[in-house]
Design a protein around this motif. Structure first.
Motif, PDB file in Angstrom:
ATOM      1  N   THR A 141       0.817  -1.218   0.000  1.00  0.00           N
ATOM      2  CA  THR A 141       0.000   0.000   0.000  1.00  0.00           C
ATOM      3  C   THR A 141       0.852   1.269   0.000  1.00  0.00           C
ATOM      4  O   THR A 141       0.353   2.350   0.316  1.00  0.00           O
ATOM      5  N   GLY A 142       2.116   1.137  -0.348  1.00  0.00           N
ATOM      6  CA  GLY A 142       3.009   2.297  -0.245  1.00  0.00           C
ATOM      7  C   GLY A 142       3.206   3.011  -1.570  1.00  0.00           C
ATOM      8  O   GLY A 142       2.398   2.887  -2.498  1.00  0.00           O
ATOM      9  N   ARG A 146       1.429   2.367  -5.606  1.00  0.00           N
ATOM     10  CA  ARG A 146       0.813   3.362  -6.499  1.00  0.00           C
ATOM     11  C   ARG A 146       1.574   3.460  -7.824  1.00  0.00           C
ATOM     12  O   ARG A 146       0.977   3.492  -8.900  1.00  0.00           O
ATOM     13  N   ASP A 167      -2.906  -3.192   6.464  1.00  0.00           N
ATOM     14  CA  ASP A 167      -3.699  -2.139   7.099  1.00  0.00           C
ATOM     15  C   ASP A 167      -4.829  -1.762   6.125  1.00  0.00           C
ATOM     16  O   ASP A 167      -4.585  -1.205   5.053  1.00  0.00           O
ATOM     17  N   LYS A 170      -5.075   1.942   5.030  1.00  0.00           N
ATOM     18  CA  LYS A 170      -4.041   2.306   4.050  1.00  0.00           C
ATOM     19  C   LYS A 170      -4.360   1.694   2.686  1.00  0.00           C
ATOM     20  O   LYS A 170      -4.148   2.322   1.646  1.00  0.00           O
ATOM     21  N   ARG A 173      -7.022   3.774   0.962  1.00  0.00           N
ATOM     22  CA  ARG A 173      -6.488   5.031   0.401  1.00  0.00           C
ATOM     23  C   ARG A 173      -5.681   4.750  -0.855  1.00  0.00           C
ATOM     24  O   ARG A 173      -5.744   5.489  -1.842  1.00  0.00           O
ATOM     25  N   CYS A 174      -4.905   3.660  -0.819  1.00  0.00           N
ATOM     26  CA  CYS A 174      -4.082   3.324  -1.979  1.00  0.00           C
ATOM     27  C   CYS A 174      -4.978   2.963  -3.164  1.00  0.00           C
ATOM     28  O   CYS A 174      -4.716   3.379  -4.307  1.00  0.00           O
ATOM     29  N   THR A 206       5.837  -5.228  -1.026  1.00  0.00           N
ATOM     30  CA  THR A 206       5.847  -5.195   0.435  1.00  0.00           C
ATOM     31  C   THR A 206       7.246  -5.467   1.012  1.00  0.00           C
ATOM     32  O   THR A 206       8.097  -6.009   0.325  1.00  0.00           O
TER      33      THR A 206
END
Lengths: 326, 326
Positions: A141-142, A146, A167, A170, A173-174, A206
């Motif tokens: 999700t970092g 994206r 999470d 998160k 949002r991603c 990840t």
């Protein structure tokens, strides 16, 4: 004899360079050169600093035909978030491949590393993913979740994206961000198995230390690009899943044996010899040859990508930056 | 969160930092830290580029107690003189030892490397040369010949200097420069043997690949600092001469086994275990213990010197340089 050195800040670089097909082509050309055998790419200089919860990597590669080569310094200091700072920062220095003189200093705080890493994912997808990808799967999700989605969309314009992260907030949002940047319909999955079941292309982004992908999750017509593992101790793909691939490809076989998914596969008894991504790009090793294959690309990040992006960037700058006469 | 990065040109650095006792003390403190065991100093990243007659070395070290650490990039491109450019150039980057953020970029073109290399010679002379040096001997006629003489004079204020180089005209010019900078009476010798016979302290600063110093040139009360050999294939001191020393000291034993005089000595059968210069500085190994000893210090150049000088320089700058908000 004095010469000019261009200094670029992160915001100037963000204004000048973005993730697009010309950049992906430049990174692809770097991998092709790497397979050609004339690239000089020494092992990564890696300094672990457990006393400050940090690490620094230095990567470089000389690529014949390019006017310059990069020295890339990547510090990761993992207590930084407590201070309100990002963990990763660093810079790239571009030197003349003819004289060794410093041409430019890119104070990118890791932005160019993010771009060249995502671009490598696109190169892998271009050669190894099924021709039609309806659904992209993302683990993580970092920033790379994206960017990898944007990169994949440039070469495999998927309509749907399914994403999982530890999470849920998160991950949500991603998923929203990916929907905005690609126009795809995005949803969050309950677990990695759900992501794999729905996808033709999966990118893992990840820092997992226990593999997320196990053999029973694999299915015909799947390509996985695993880019999260870049040091001993990380692993996203179980050794048995790696061994079950119809084809496995590494950005750099020696690096992947030390830092990538290939490390765990070797430990689990895998004795195959993966092709390099550059061999696939140049056609000296096959890419995907049938729709039903299950394929994997193991990315650890190479100095040749740093030299390729630094050389690409220098042509995108216009008159941006500060010129220092030295 | 934006922070300031200081960029310094070579001329700004030359204006701010010179070879003096405070700098020598800072380099000595670096060696002391290295012997303390808490320094992190990975092997040098070394990239040979025979296709362009070049090479690049990257050195670094984390020294506990210092606020920053340096990443030093040293390119050597040996066709540059044909282009009217110096062979050596490069830069140092100073990063925060707490956050990894870039604090400063020193576009020194090797100036700081020259200073920290000369300063190491002074540290060696301080601990290993006889207390009184009437005559300094120098082999070599380049930048380090001049700087090593200045450095030695700060800790052993010799009255005479005798110098040899393969090119008599260059040797004469170097002798004149050393006379000017130190006030010593300088002369050019016909051969290395004449230099050694006349000197109590000899510094070798050549790129010799065939040793210049042989056992029969040694005499009681002599200290030799050999700093020219920094890669496999170079050698200034014959293995048998190394083995004949009463005491041999290395800046870094592992590096000297790979790149320094110790390499040739090992090949010639020398099985002794040299102390490190840091051990001598901290007193955990003896320095010179009698006037009559014949001693050697083998210097290959360490990342800890780069971190030590970069950390020292940051305190000398006043408001020199260009500040870039990043």
């Amino acid at each position: 004899m004095a010469h000019d050195i261009r200094i670029l800040t992160e915001s100037e670089l963000r204004g000048a360079v973005t993730l697009d097909l010309p950049l992906i082509d430049a990174i692809e050309a770097g991998f092709a050169a790497l397979a050609g055998g004339a690239v000089v790419m020494p092992p990564v200089l890696s300094m672990a600093l457990p006393q400050v919860h940090g690490e620094v990597d230095v990567k470089t590669a000389y690529v014949p035909g390019l006017e310059g080569f990069a020295i890339k310094v990547s510090p990761g200091f993992f207590d930084n978030p407590k201070r309100g700072l990002p963990s990763l920062n660093g810079l790239m220095v571009l030197l003349s491949a003819t004289t060794g003189q410093v041409r430019a200093v890119f104070l990118d705080n890791g932005y160019l590393t993010d771009l060249r890493t995502a671009a490598a994912g696109a190169v892998a997808a271009r050669h190894l993913a099924p021709p039609v990808v309806e659904t992209l799967g993302i683990l993580g999700t970092g920033v790379q979740a994206r960017l990898q989605a944007r990169a994949a969309h440039l070469v495999r314009p998927f309509a749907n994206c399914i994403l999982w992260g530890r999470d849920f907030a998160k991950a949500s949002r991603c998923a929203e961000d990916i929907a905005k940047s690609t126009g795809a319909i995005c949803r969050v999955a309950a677990n990695p198995a759900e992501v794999l079941a729905a996808s033709q292309l999966v990118v893992t982004t990840t820092p997992a230390t226990v593999p997320l992908i196990t053999p029973e999750m694999l299915h015909p017509g799947l390509h996985i690009t695993a880019m999260g593992s870049d040091q001993a101790g990380k692993a996203e793909v179980a050794g048995a899943a790696f061994a079950a691939m119809d084809m496995a490809v590494c950005d750099d076989v020696a690096q992947c044996e030390a830092f990538g998914e290939l490390r765990g596969a070797r430990a689990a008894g895998y004795a195959g010899q993966p092709a390099s991504l550059g061999q696939v790009v140049t056609g000296t090793a096959p890419g995907r040859i049938s729709d039903g294959q299950v394929t994997l690309c193991d990315l650890t990040g190479t100095g040749v990508q740093d030299t390729a992006i630094a050389s690409f960037v220098i042509g995108c700058l216009g008159d941006a930056g500060t010129v220092i006469r030295n």
